[in-house]
Enzyme design. Structure first.
Site, PDB file in Angstrom:
ATOM      1  N   GLN A  18      38.995  47.816  48.914  1.00  0.00           N
ATOM      2  CA  GLN A  18      39.478  49.120  48.448  1.00  0.00           C
ATOM      3  C   GLN A  18      38.450  50.196  48.769  1.00  0.00           C
ATOM      4  O   GLN A  18      38.690  51.375  48.537  1.00  0.00           O
ATOM      5  CB  GLN A  18      39.716  49.089  46.933  1.00  0.00           C
ATOM      6  N   ASN A  57      32.715  39.734  38.577  1.00  0.00           N
ATOM      7  CA  ASN A  57      32.800  41.129  38.176  1.00  0.00           C
ATOM      8  C   ASN A  57      31.994  41.353  36.900  1.00  0.00           C
ATOM      9  O   ASN A  57      32.046  40.521  35.980  1.00  0.00           O
ATOM     10  CB  ASN A  57      34.260  41.538  37.918  1.00  0.00           C
ATOM     11  N   THR A  83      27.873  48.988  44.407  1.00  0.00           N
ATOM     12  CA  THR A  83      26.958  49.703  43.486  1.00  0.00           C
ATOM     13  C   THR A  83      25.510  49.291  43.740  1.00  0.00           C
ATOM     14  O   THR A  83      24.600  50.093  43.594  1.00  0.00           O
ATOM     15  CB  THR A  83      27.304  49.419  42.007  1.00  0.00           C
ATOM     16  N   HIS A 135      42.494  51.319  51.358  1.00  0.00           N
ATOM     17  CA  HIS A 135      42.452  52.716  50.883  1.00  0.00           C
ATOM     18  C   HIS A 135      41.876  53.635  51.940  1.00  0.00           C
ATOM     19  O   HIS A 135      41.349  54.700  51.636  1.00  0.00           O
ATOM     20  CB  HIS A 135      41.635  52.828  49.582  1.00  0.00           C
TER      21      HIS A 135
HETATM   22  N1  APR Z   1      28.386  43.457  40.282  1.00  0.00           N
HETATM   23  C1  APR Z   1      29.589  43.075  39.755  1.00  0.00           C
HETATM   24  N2  APR Z   1      30.494  43.945  39.252  1.00  0.00           N
HETATM   25  C2  APR Z   1      30.169  45.259  39.271  1.00  0.00           C
HETATM   26  C3  APR Z   1      28.950  45.741  39.797  1.00  0.00           C
HETATM   27  C4  APR Z   1      28.039  44.764  40.312  1.00  0.00           C
HETATM   28  N3  APR Z   1      26.851  45.113  40.857  1.00  0.00           N
HETATM   29  N4  APR Z   1      28.930  47.093  39.676  1.00  0.00           N
HETATM   30  C5  APR Z   1      30.097  47.445  39.092  1.00  0.00           C
HETATM   31  N5  APR Z   1      30.851  46.354  38.841  1.00  0.00           N
HETATM   32  C6  APR Z   1      32.205  46.307  38.284  1.00  0.00           C
HETATM   33  C7  APR Z   1      32.468  47.355  37.219  1.00  0.00           C
HETATM   34  O1  APR Z   1      32.087  46.884  35.961  1.00  0.00           O
HETATM   35  C8  APR Z   1      33.985  47.523  37.342  1.00  0.00           C
HETATM   36  O2  APR Z   1      34.659  46.559  36.544  1.00  0.00           O
HETATM   37  O3  APR Z   1      33.093  46.627  39.337  1.00  0.00           O
HETATM   38  C9  APR Z   1      34.275  47.195  38.801  1.00  0.00           C
HETATM   39  C10 APR Z   1      34.616  48.440  39.614  1.00  0.00           C
HETATM   40  O4  APR Z   1      35.865  48.905  39.160  1.00  0.00           O
HETATM   41  P1  APR Z   1      36.320  50.397  39.519  1.00  0.00           P
HETATM   42  O5  APR Z   1      35.189  51.345  39.267  1.00  0.00           O
HETATM   43  O6  APR Z   1      37.639  50.625  38.855  1.00  0.00           O
HETATM   44  O7  APR Z   1      36.499  50.392  41.112  1.00  0.00           O
HETATM   45  P2  APR Z   1      37.742  49.822  41.925  1.00  0.00           P
HETATM   46  O8  APR Z   1      38.373  48.671  41.216  1.00  0.00           O
HETATM   47  O9  APR Z   1      37.285  49.603  43.322  1.00  0.00           O
HETATM   48  O10 APR Z   1      38.772  51.080  41.908  1.00  0.00           O
HETATM   49  C11 APR Z   1      39.944  50.945  42.679  1.00  0.00           C
HETATM   50  O11 APR Z   1      40.464  53.278  42.306  1.00  0.00           O
HETATM   51  O12 APR Z   1      39.520  55.348  42.170  1.00  0.00           O
HETATM   52  C12 APR Z   1      40.311  54.549  42.951  1.00  0.00           C
HETATM   53  O13 APR Z   1      40.598  54.554  45.256  1.00  0.00           O
HETATM   54  C13 APR Z   1      39.651  54.307  44.270  1.00  0.00           C
HETATM   55  O14 APR Z   1      39.413  52.277  45.532  1.00  0.00           O
HETATM   56  C14 APR Z   1      39.283  52.840  44.234  1.00  0.00           C
HETATM   57  C15 APR Z   1      40.308  52.271  43.289  1.00  0.00           C
END
Ligand code: APR
Length: 237
Positions: A83, A200, A10, A101
């Site tokens: 992922q 996280n 992000t 993924h």
């Molecule tokens: N620093 C720390 N944590 C962060 C930051 C940051 N800069 N930005 C976002 N986050 C946290 C969010 O708060 C959230 O808890 O990272 C986490 C991202 O979680 P998800 O959006 O669920 O992403 P992810 O876990 O990678 O999803 C897994 O789901 O949609 C499918 O295939 C897709 O690979 C993906 C999988």
């Protein structure tokens, strides 16, 4: 071993999925990220993926990706299991990474099986008005990313389980750990006697079993960790 999710990217300007500003707040994954949706209306699925392809290719690795590559260079990190489909760990210099993924590195034609690298797919997306057609058979290409109703690439997930079972520490960075089977990897490490640390923003499904949980920016926390190692180096010189 590091296990990363969308939260590690992000700070490169790529939205994650489940935080309030995430992709799934705007798009229904079942409409855009399943084989069923792709078979029903591939052009619609590409309307979701085409902008992501250009966003991902324009993005740059951030401090979190760089810190993980540094930990690997220092011999402290064996591999990154990610992922993410954005290729940013590789572009940051990580050498050993597992893309469980899939990724945007290539796309495949469901019709004739022909595969095309990203560099060829981008112009095909343009030429196809948003959906790339296969140069050899005309079918609409599918990105080599794992859709929700698809199996993970066996060699990738097998290696991920092996790494998790041998890790003394699994460092979870930027993942809610809501998607299986990846969400099981920290539990594999714990069952094998290893520890889990979480970096996280917000809760994850493994917080209650983590040895350490740092709730904050992946870039800031990981860069601070590397900086403290450099401070140790200076002291030991
Ligand atoms: N620093 C720390 N944590 C962060 C930051 C940051 N800069 N930005 C976002 N986050 C946290 C969010 O708060 C959230 O808890 O990272 C986490 C991202 O979680 P998800 O959006 O669920 O992403 P992810 O876990 O990678 O999803 C897994 O789901 O949609 C499918 O295939 C897709 O690979 C993906 C999988």
């Amino acid at each position: 071993v590091a296990l990363t999710g969308a939260g590690v990217s992000t700070e490169s300007g790529i939205p994650d999925f489940r935080s309030p500003t995430g992709m799934w707040a705007e798009f229904d994954p079942l409409e855009y990220a399943t084989m069923g949706a792709f078979r029903r209306d591939p052009a619609k699925v590409w309307r979701f993926y085409a902008p992501r392809f250009s966003m991902l290719t324009d993005a740059e690795p951030n401090a979190a990706h760089a810190a993980l590559a540094e930990l690997e260079r220092r011999g402290l990190l064996r591999a990154v299991v990610t992922q993410n489909i954005d290729l940013l760990h590789e572009r940051a210099g990580s050498r050993d990474f597992v893309e469980v993924h899939g990724s945007i590195r290539s796309s495949t034609c469901p019709g004739c099986g022909a595969g095309y690298p990203l560099a060829e797919v981008l112009p095909l997306i343009e030429a196809g008005g948003g959906a790339p057609s296969c140069p050899s058979c005309g079918g609409i290409l599918k990105p080599d990313v794992v859709f929700f109703d698809e199996l993970l690439p066996p060699e990738a997930i097998d290696r991920a389980y092996e790494l998790a079972s041998e890790a003394r520490l699994m460092l979870v960075v930027g993942s809610s750990l809501e998607v299986w089977p990846v969400a099981e990897l920290p539990l594999v490490t714990l069952r094998a006697g290893g520890k889990v640390a979480v970096v996280n923003r917000g809760p994850t499904a493994v917080d209650d079993r983590a040895h350490v949980k740092l709730d904050g920016s992946a870039g800031e926390v990981l860069q601070a960790a590397v900086a403290s190692l450099e401070a140790d180096d200076d002291r030991s010189r």
